[in-house]
Every structure is written in C-alpha cells, then in structure tokens.
Scaffold this motif. Structure first.
Motif, short mmCIF file in Angstrom:
data_model
loop_
_atom_site.label_atom_id
_atom_site.label_comp_id
_atom_site.label_asym_id
_atom_site.label_seq_id
_atom_site.Cartn_x
_atom_site.Cartn_y
_atom_site.Cartn_z
N HIS A 73 0.85 -1.25 0.04
CA HIS A 73 -0.16 0.03 0.04
C HIS A 73 0.74 1.18 -0.01
CE1 HIS A 73 0.52 -0.48 4.47
NE2 HIS A 73 0.37 0.67 4.58
N ALA A 76 1.81 1.99 -3.67
CA ALA A 76 0.71 2.43 -4.22
C ALA A 76 0.71 4.13 -4.08
CB ALA A 76 -0.74 2.02 -3.99
N ALA A 77 1.00 4.44 -2.63
CA ALA A 77 0.91 5.90 -2.14
C ALA A 77 2.07 6.64 -3.10
CB ALA A 77 0.83 6.02 -0.77
N GLN A 97 -16.72 2.95 -3.24
CA GLN A 97 -16.32 2.96 -1.92
C GLN A 97 -14.82 2.37 -2.03
OE1 GLN A 97 -18.11 -0.33 0.40
NE2 GLN A 97 -17.76 0.61 2.25
N PHE A 98 -14.54 1.54 -2.63
CA PHE A 98 -12.89 0.81 -2.76
C PHE A 98 -12.40 1.93 -3.22
CE2 PHE A 98 -10.38 -1.42 -5.82
CZ PHE A 98 -9.63 -1.95 -4.77
N GLU A 101 -11.81 5.03 -0.63
CA GLU A 101 -10.90 4.62 0.15
C GLU A 101 -9.49 4.63 -0.11
OE1 GLU A 101 -11.38 3.89 3.50
OE2 GLU A 101 -13.55 3.47 3.65
N ALA A 102 -9.28 4.07 -1.26
CA ALA A 102 -8.04 3.98 -1.85
C ALA A 102 -7.18 5.21 -2.01
CB ALA A 102 -7.89 3.07 -3.18
N ALA A 105 -6.86 7.12 1.30
CA ALA A 105 -5.65 6.45 1.92
C ALA A 105 -4.32 7.09 1.25
CB ALA A 105 -5.81 4.98 2.00
N GLN A 106 -4.25 6.98 0.08
CA GLN A 106 -2.83 7.34 -0.54
C GLN A 106 -2.92 8.79 -0.47
OE1 GLN A 106 -2.42 6.43 -4.73
NE2 GLN A 106 -3.01 4.59 -4.66
N LEU A 162 -6.77 7.20 -9.69
CA LEU A 162 -5.70 7.32 -8.68
C LEU A 162 -4.54 8.20 -9.09
CD1 LEU A 162 -5.84 3.39 -7.64
CD2 LEU A 162 -6.68 5.57 -6.33
#
Lengths: 247, 250
Positions: A73, A76-77, A97-98, A101-102, A105-106, A162
């Motif tokens: 994770h 990804a960030a 939602q997924f 959140e992703a 979070a990033q 993203l």
C-alpha cells in the motif's frame, strides 16, 4: 524513474527472475513481451509487492526510493499502479467505496487532504466517461459480475482516479474485444502519456501497441531481458516468433 | 415448583457452550425468558447489541400472530460467554426475520441458538448469521426449524457463514431441520472460511492499508446479516457496534 538492477526473484523456492535489469525514465512507455513462463507477471507482482514473491537479489529504485522496502500500500501511495491481469472480485464492497478509500488513503499517506464525497464523484464520473464505463458499473461491487472487458476497463478507470506516476500494466489487453482494446489504449494514453509519468506494458501481442506506441520494447525470456529495441522489435517478434528473436 | 434442571454440554442445545461460564450463572437465570407477542397483522422490529463484559444469557420467546412480522437483529460481541437464544412460534402467514453477528476475539464463546416452530401453514422465516472470530474465540449458531404436519407452504431459510481471522479461533454451525409437512421450502447453508487474501492484496495494491482493508472486508462479510433491516440508521449503528469489536486488534 524506475531502475531495476540485477533482480532475482522466486516463488516457492523456484527461481523465476534471474538477473533482470531495466531502466525506465519519466515520459517513456516501455513494453515487455515474452513467451509464457518467461517471468512477465512475476515481474509485475514483484514490483507490486505481492506476498509469496521473494526477492533473493538485486534492487529496485523508484524515484530514488528503495521500492522493495515499501509495503504494497505504500508503493501505491508512492505513485505505483499495478494493473492486474486478473482483476479481483470483492463482493460487498462497491467500486466507489473501494476507490474512495484507496484514493483518500493514498492522499493521507502523502499528507494531502481527503477528497469530499462530491469531489470524488465528479472525478469518478470524469474517468468513467474517459473509459466509456457506465457510472452504474461503479456503484456495483468491485468486479463482481463484470465481463473480462469490463474488468479491464474498470482497472483503467481506477488508474485514472488514482492518477499514478508509474503504471505496470500486466496483460491489460487480454480479454478485450477490438473496440474495448481501442478504448483501453486511448485511456492509457490519456492518463499516462505525460512527461512526468511512465508505463511498463506487459503484453503478449502487438495489437495493444498499435494504440499505445512504446518508446522501447524488451523481450523477457528465462527471467531476464534478452533483447531490447524500438517499436519495430514488436513487429519483428510478431512476424518471426519468440523462438527466433529471443533465442 | 419443580426443580430447575441446569443445562450441561450434554444437552444438544448447549453442546458448544462455555461450561465454565454456565457454572457462574445463578440457577434461576436459566429459567428467565422475555416473552414477546406480536399480535395478528402487526410488525415488531428490535435491534440488540450484546457487548457486556460479564457472561450473558439473553433469551427471547416470540409468538408471531397471524400475518404478523417479527424482525430481530443482534450483534453478539460480549467480552465473555454470551448466548442469545430465540424461540419463535409462527402462526399462519407470519414471518420471522433474523440477522445475527457474533464477532470477537479473546477466549470467549458467543452463540446464537434459534428454535423456530412453523406450527401453521403459510409462515415464512429467514435467518442470516455471520460469525467473525480471532484469538481463541468461538462463534456458534444452532438453528432448529420444526415444521408441523399441517404447516404446508412453509418457507424457511437459514444461512450461516463464518470467517476465521486467525488460527486458533473457531466456529460451529448446526442446522437442524425437522419437517413433517410435504409442501414446504426449507433452505439452509453453512460455510466457514478465511479472509480472502487476493482481495486484501488487491486493496493494498490500490493503496488501502491492511487494517482498513480488513475492516472493509469484514464489513462486507457481515453486511448480509443487516440487509433486511429497513432502518438505515439502525443498520449503521449495528454495523458500527460490530466493527468496534474488531477495534485495532488486527
């Protein structure tokens, strides 16, 4: 941007990558081609930090950071996106939602403010439009009941939302019909063809490269890169086969 | 007054109970029931969160009148042995809806024991139970459905799924159907599994930290138990109570 040096990796004690070296600079698109079992997907998963893939030697530096020291994770960030050959279904969790959140979070990991619900929806709508994916698909559970082509387009919508600096796309072209291939190809160009970004395209076939023109093409065989060249290498390969080119 | 017979693990309905905890209850507590009657045509809905620190017996007897509806949703997240026992008697055309979640770690046993009497025709019932456990905890569901000889057109469904987050935790499911009528539908299912590692990695690959991923997946897993609850605020309250049990143990 990405510097892979003498990378060795194994699964269950079986060596797959055996001294792979590759440099990708910002603004470049590299294609990796190769026969089945050459280690293409292993390379993708090693870069993505999938459990079970053990790096036994070598290094990977991503924008000066030791990529292999980061948790999946955190990678990804840091701006790495892994497009899955087989996107995973997650019953009970909607795409929206997924992805919210992703993304948040990033953003949090990078010290940025989270996007509000409205801001996020606007972004999701824009990227879904780019990939011609119905917004209603994003309200459904992650990849559940999606066709092969829809899964791959949904992956590209994820990538659009993203907004990574570097994408590793593992056979994103597999399972796509001709129209979907064009849409996905144009999506990759729109999202990733930028001077500060780069892409590693893993593919079996020339056909995606008709839409996403690579700057460099590499042939992966027996766990290392055996030949590199320009876009023409893919055409040669298509014509003559791996045995002739990668021998 | 007849002497009260105390339950032991030899009793079928207590076979997975925590024997040590049973000894700590006052004998009288085994004879305590809360009786609820839903009169013909009415609907009752109740949501319970059992999250005390002491062993708890919560026993309900519900009589559901003709064409009446009883809905019960329970989060069973006690820190010690917690048993929720529900006995339901369904009149003609009545419906019973049950959603239950046992969730928790530690050493505790948490269980649902339901016994439904489809005593008259045309009654329906639906039970959805989810168990999420870690540590050395145990989650049980014992679900008995009795369909009387003349209770034709009974439609009863029960569905249990267990999610074991760590080695050492366990769940037990015991569906028990006793059917004497011939024109009925009785569906039951029980499955026990682990966290979907592929889904966890997929989430990580998109930047979701492991603890958030786990929470999202547990949320998705237990959501089925509350989906029939029409009040969304109550749904959220139960969900939060269940996820609070998850805490940061993961």
């Amino acid at each position: 941007m990405l510097a892979i040096d003498n990378l060795h990796a194994e699964i269950d004690g079986k060596p797959i990558l055996q001294g792979l070296t590759l440099n990708v600079n910002a603004g470049e698109i590299h294609a990796i081609m190769g026969p089945n079992g050459a280690g293409k997907s292993t390379l993708a998963y090693v870069l993505g930090g999938r459990p079970g893939y053990e790096v036994t030697a070598g290094s990977v530096s991503f924008n000066g950071q030791d990529l292999l020291a980061l948790e999946p994770h955190e990678r990804a960030a840091a701006g790495l996106f892994l497009g899955f050959q087989y996107p995973v279904e997650i019953p009970g969790v909607s795409n929206l939602q997924f992805l919210r959140e992703a993304l948040n979070a990033q953003r949090k990991a990078r010290g940025e403010e989270p996007l509000s619900g409205a801001e996020f929806l606007k972004l999701a709508r824009e990227k879904a439009g780019l990939l011609k994916l119905d917004m209603d698909m994003l309200k459904r559970n992650v990849n559940v009941g999606f066709s092969g082509g829809e899964k791959k387009r949904a992956e590209m919508v994820q990538m659009g939302i993203l907004d990574p600096a570097f994408s590793v796309l593992d056979e994103t072209d597999s399972g796509l019909d001709i129209d979907a291939l064009r849409i996905v190809g144009e999506g990759i160009n729109a999202i990733m063809r930028q001077p500060e970004k780069a892409v590693l395209l893993i593919t079996h076939y020339q056909r995606l490269l008709d839409y996403v023109r690579p700057d460099h093409v590499h042939i992966l065989a027996r766990g290392r890169i055996v030949t590199s060249g320009g876009p023409d290498l893919a055409l040669t390969l298509e014509r003559e086969g791996y045995e002739a080119v990668a021998a | 007054m007849t002497e009260l017979k105390l339950p032991t693990l030899r009793d079928e309905e207590w076979r997975y109970a925590d024997a040590g905890a049973l000894e700590r209850f006052a004998p009288a507590s085994f004879d305590q029931w809360r009786d609820i009657e839903v009169v013909a045509g009415e609907t009752m809905c109740e949501c319970l969160v059992l999250d005390g620190s002491e062993p708890e017996l919560r026993r309900l007897r519900i009589k559901v009148g003709e064409r009446a509806r009883a809905e019960l949703f329970v989060v069973n997240a006690g820190a010690d042995y917690t048993r929720c026992e529900v006995v339901v008697h369904l009149m003609q055309g009545a419906h019973f809806q049950f959603g239950g979640v046992t969730i928790g770690g530690g050493e505790a046993t948490r269980e649902f024991v339901t016994r439904l009497a489809h005593a008259h025709p045309d009654a329906t019932s639906e039970q959805t139970i989810r168990a999420v456990h870690w540590g050395r905890a145990t989650g049980n569901f014992l679900g008995r459905i009795e369909v009387a000889r003349h209770a034709q057109k009974t439609d009863a469904a029960q569905d249990f799924k267990g999610l074991i987050l760590e080695r050492g935790a366990s769940t037990n499911a015991k569906p028990e159907l006793e059917i004497f009528a011939d024109d009925v539908k009785c569906a039951h299912g029980a499955a026990i599994g682990q966290m979907d590692e592929q889904a966890r990695y997929y989430m990580a690959a998109r930047g979701i930290p492991p603890e958030t991923a786990k929470k999202l997946l547990v949320r998705a897993f237990i959501a089925d138990a509350f989906v029939a609850l029409p009040d969304e605020a109550e749904q959220e309250r139960l969900m939060n109570a269940a996820l609070a049990a998850l805490g940061d143990t993961l």
